[in-house]
Design a protein around this motif. Structure first.
Motif, mmCIF file in Angstrom:
data_model
loop_
_atom_site.group_PDB
_atom_site.id
_atom_site.type_symbol
_atom_site.label_atom_id
_atom_site.label_comp_id
_atom_site.label_asym_id
_atom_site.label_seq_id
_atom_site.Cartn_x
_atom_site.Cartn_y
_atom_site.Cartn_z
ATOM 1 N N GLU A 1 34.871 -1.493 -57.829
ATOM 2 C CA GLU A 1 34.125 -0.746 -58.860
ATOM 3 C C GLU A 1 35.052 0.109 -59.722
ATOM 4 O O GLU A 1 34.815 0.289 -60.913
ATOM 5 C CB GLU A 1 33.054 0.140 -58.207
ATOM 6 N N SER A 2 36.121 0.632 -59.101
ATOM 7 C CA SER A 2 37.049 1.482 -59.862
ATOM 8 C C SER A 2 38.175 0.674 -60.500
ATOM 9 O O SER A 2 39.031 1.224 -61.182
ATOM 10 C CB SER A 2 37.655 2.553 -58.943
ATOM 11 N N GLY A 3 38.176 -0.637 -60.272
ATOM 12 C CA GLY A 3 39.255 -1.494 -60.760
ATOM 13 C C GLY A 3 39.070 -1.875 -62.214
ATOM 14 O O GLY A 3 38.019 -1.634 -62.820
ATOM 15 N N PRO A 4 40.108 -2.484 -62.821
ATOM 16 C CA PRO A 4 40.034 -2.907 -64.230
ATOM 17 C C PRO A 4 39.023 -4.022 -64.442
ATOM 18 O O PRO A 4 38.650 -4.728 -63.505
ATOM 19 C CB PRO A 4 41.458 -3.378 -64.536
ATOM 20 N N ASP A 5 38.619 -4.181 -65.705
ATOM 21 C CA ASP A 5 37.557 -5.135 -66.042
ATOM 22 C C ASP A 5 37.929 -6.576 -65.701
ATOM 23 O O ASP A 5 37.061 -7.370 -65.340
ATOM 24 C CB ASP A 5 37.210 -5.042 -67.538
ATOM 25 N N GLN A 6 39.243 -6.916 -65.831
ATOM 26 C CA GLN A 6 39.636 -8.318 -65.579
ATOM 27 C C GLN A 6 39.226 -8.764 -64.183
ATOM 28 O O GLN A 6 38.951 -9.919 -63.938
ATOM 29 C CB GLN A 6 41.156 -8.513 -65.698
ATOM 30 N N LEU A 7 39.197 -7.802 -63.241
ATOM 31 C CA LEU A 7 38.898 -8.142 -61.851
ATOM 32 C C LEU A 7 37.445 -8.572 -61.693
ATOM 33 O O LEU A 7 37.110 -9.402 -60.858
ATOM 34 C CB LEU A 7 39.194 -6.934 -60.955
ATOM 35 N N HIS A 8 36.578 -8.007 -62.524
ATOM 36 C CA HIS A 8 35.145 -8.331 -62.411
ATOM 37 C C HIS A 8 34.842 -9.731 -62.923
ATOM 38 O O HIS A 8 33.806 -10.314 -62.597
ATOM 39 C CB HIS A 8 34.313 -7.289 -63.163
ATOM 40 N N GLU A 9 35.755 -10.260 -63.744
ATOM 41 C CA GLU A 9 35.567 -11.629 -64.237
ATOM 42 C C GLU A 9 35.968 -12.644 -63.168
ATOM 43 O O GLU A 9 35.680 -13.820 -63.275
ATOM 44 C CB GLU A 9 36.436 -11.850 -65.486
ATOM 45 N N ASN A 10 36.638 -12.173 -62.129
ATOM 46 C CA ASN A 10 37.124 -13.062 -61.069
ATOM 47 C C ASN A 10 36.088 -13.118 -59.945
ATOM 48 O O ASN A 10 35.922 -12.161 -59.197
ATOM 49 C CB ASN A 10 38.463 -12.518 -60.551
ATOM 50 N N GLU A 11 35.398 -14.245 -59.865
ATOM 51 C CA GLU A 11 34.259 -14.349 -58.946
ATOM 52 C C GLU A 11 34.647 -14.156 -57.477
ATOM 53 O O GLU A 11 33.919 -13.552 -56.705
ATOM 54 C CB GLU A 11 33.568 -15.717 -59.113
ATOM 55 N N HIS A 12 35.819 -14.674 -57.076
ATOM 56 C CA HIS A 12 36.123 -14.669 -55.646
ATOM 57 C C HIS A 12 36.355 -13.262 -55.112
ATOM 58 O O HIS A 12 36.163 -13.006 -53.936
ATOM 59 C CB HIS A 12 37.295 -15.597 -55.332
#
Length: 480
Positions: free
Chosen positions: A311-322
């Motif tokens: 939740e506190s990570g950068p947006d690119q991480l949320h695009e990564n489903e795994h």
């Protein structure tokens, strides 16, 4: 995401037929692209090291390749380090290991006084004496942006070693390897939890932690060979028998479902209620094939911690489903460890070479075949095996063709200047008769990226040549 295709030893050729035939120079260009060799310098015309040198190579199946390799000489202590790192769910974790693990091992091996000198130099802004001499292929890069972060973590580690150890205490190699593996994995986890003010670095440390990698590392000092292994890469010694033939002596155990001790260990670490779910379909929680690995925090952190960090990570991480996916039946983490299994072997003159390979090699060639191929290359002597034709019905004409093919193969066997390349040629191009089939090799190497991974894995090989004269002299010098 973690599931890799099962590789069939008898590859189907239906899809392969859609590929085109490469010429021998094109095949060589692909096979030799990542080859590297290093020869240990001689002193006064005599090589005083038990290691004469090494040759390595890599062949991608994934795009980009997820394997990494490292080799370095310890400058503040003695010995050479060689390692193969097999990444999964991306290459980030394997890349981090290839840059960092040897520093953690080298620092763990330093005596108390040298650690104090290192710390004093940093404290006073003086240049540090180098700890490692790296032996790198141009493709074996370091991520420049992360160097200061990595150095801060390493310095914290050596500061703790200074506090823990006593002056005059000589570190134990086994303990040093164990400590280095566990501490680096802990630092990978901690860096991901803390994050970084730089958006790029914050994203990078999360990529490292959420991907994973196995590691198989050799430390060779005189006649002492240590193997530290976590995962399913493998170290095999080539031993020359009195009749000149070679036998394989395995120095590591695969940490997977085929290892009954590993299955018992994992089941013993979790409640009986999880006995049926902790290992399913020969995978950890039904997902991960190796049972030991760095990174892979999805198998180590609590669900709450995973959610908080993401939740506190950068947006690119949320695009990564795994990264958002929680493994099934996830009740009592951690399920995974990077603690290595350590083997010590006292080298003998008949121990001629060490092969460290990622599982992509061992899935295609049996260890005895690997040692035979390398042994024949090193000595120039071919052990004529009985011609095997399996369960096939072979006419006399076909038998004649096979014998002629073998004869032709013998004359061209040494076209490779690098033994790791020679071994890779066999791993990809061997036919059912144990000889390299150019047409098969060409087809396998011309597969499009999306198909290549279905037929084989990334392959990384390091072959280390041992010096029987030095090892023999050292063993005679040791008091019985």
């Amino acid at each position: 995401m973690w599931q890799s295709h099962q590789h069939s030893r008898s590859f189907q050729t239906a899809c392969v037929l859609h590929s085109y035939i490469l010429t021998p120079p094109q095949v060589n260009s692909i096979l030799k692209a990542n080859e590297y060799s290093f020869k240990v310098p001689e002193f006064d015309g005599k090589n005083v090291s038990s290691v004469m040198g090494f040759e390595s190579n890599q062949l991608p199946a994934n795009a980009p390749i997820e394997d990494r390799r490292s080799a370095a000489t310890c400058l503040q202590t003695r010995g050479m380090l060689l390692g193969v790192f097999d990444g999964h769910a991306g290459c980030a974790c394997a890349q981090a290991l290839s840059e960092r693990l040897f520093y953690y091992i080298a620092v763990s091996l330093l005596p108390h006084d040298t650690l104090c000198e290192l710390e004093a130099a940093v404290e006073n802004g003086r240049a540090l004496s180098p700890i490692l001499q790296w032996h790198k292929h141009p493709n074996d890069y370091f991520s420049r942006e992360a160097q200061m972060l990595y150095f801060r973590s390493l310095r914290t580690y050596w500061q703790e070693l200074i506090d823990l150890n006593s002056p005059g205490e000589i570190p134990d190699t086994r303990e040093a390897l164990l400590s280095a593996f566990k501490r680096l994995d802990s630092d990978i986890s901690l860096e991901a939890q803390v994050g970084d003010p730089s958006a790029f670095l914050h994203y990078w440390v999360l990529r490292v932690a959420f991907s994973g990698a196995t590691a198989c590392v050799a430390h060779i000092d005189g006649s002492d060979l240590y193997i530290a292994n976590a995962g399913d890469a493998r170290a095999v010694l080539g031993v020359q028998e009195e009749d000149g033939s070679f036998t394989a002596h395995t120095l590591s155990n695969d940490h997977n479902a085929q290892n009954e001790d590993e299955v018992s260990r994992i089941r013993g670490e979790h409640p009986p209620s999880e006995k049926k779910t902790v290992i399913r379909q020969d995978r950890l929680l039904g997902l991960l094939m190796p049972f030991r690995a760095f990174g892979d925090v999805k198998f180590k952190w609590s669900i709450e911690l995973q959610k908080r960090v993401l939740e506190s990570g950068p947006d690119q991480l949320h695009e990564n489903e795994h990264t958002k996916f929680i493994p099934p039946s996830y009740h009592t983490p951690p399920y995974l460890t990077a603690e290595p299994e350590i083997t010590h072997h006292k080298l003998r003159p008949q121990d001629r070479f060490l092969v460290i390979g990622s599982d992509g090699l061992w899935e295609t060639l049996h260890r005895q075949e690997v040692v035979r191929i390398v042994g024949e290359y090193v000595t120039g002597v071919h052990q004529r095996q009985p011609l095997k034709v399996g369960g096939y019905r072979v006419t006399l004409g076909e038998m004649q063709g096979l014998l002629e093919e073998r004869k032709a193969h013998l004359s061209s066997a040494f076209e490779d200047q690098n033994v790791a390349t020679h071994l890779m040629r066999h791993a990809v191009g061997n036919n059912e008769f144990g000889t390299v089939d150019h047409e098969r090799l060409s087809k396998m190497l011309s597969l499009p990226e999306e198909l290549a991974r279905m037929y084989r894995d990334d392959i990384t090989i390091i072959v280390t040549h041992l010096n029987p004269h030095v090892i023999g002299a050292q063993s005679r010098d040791v008091p019985s």
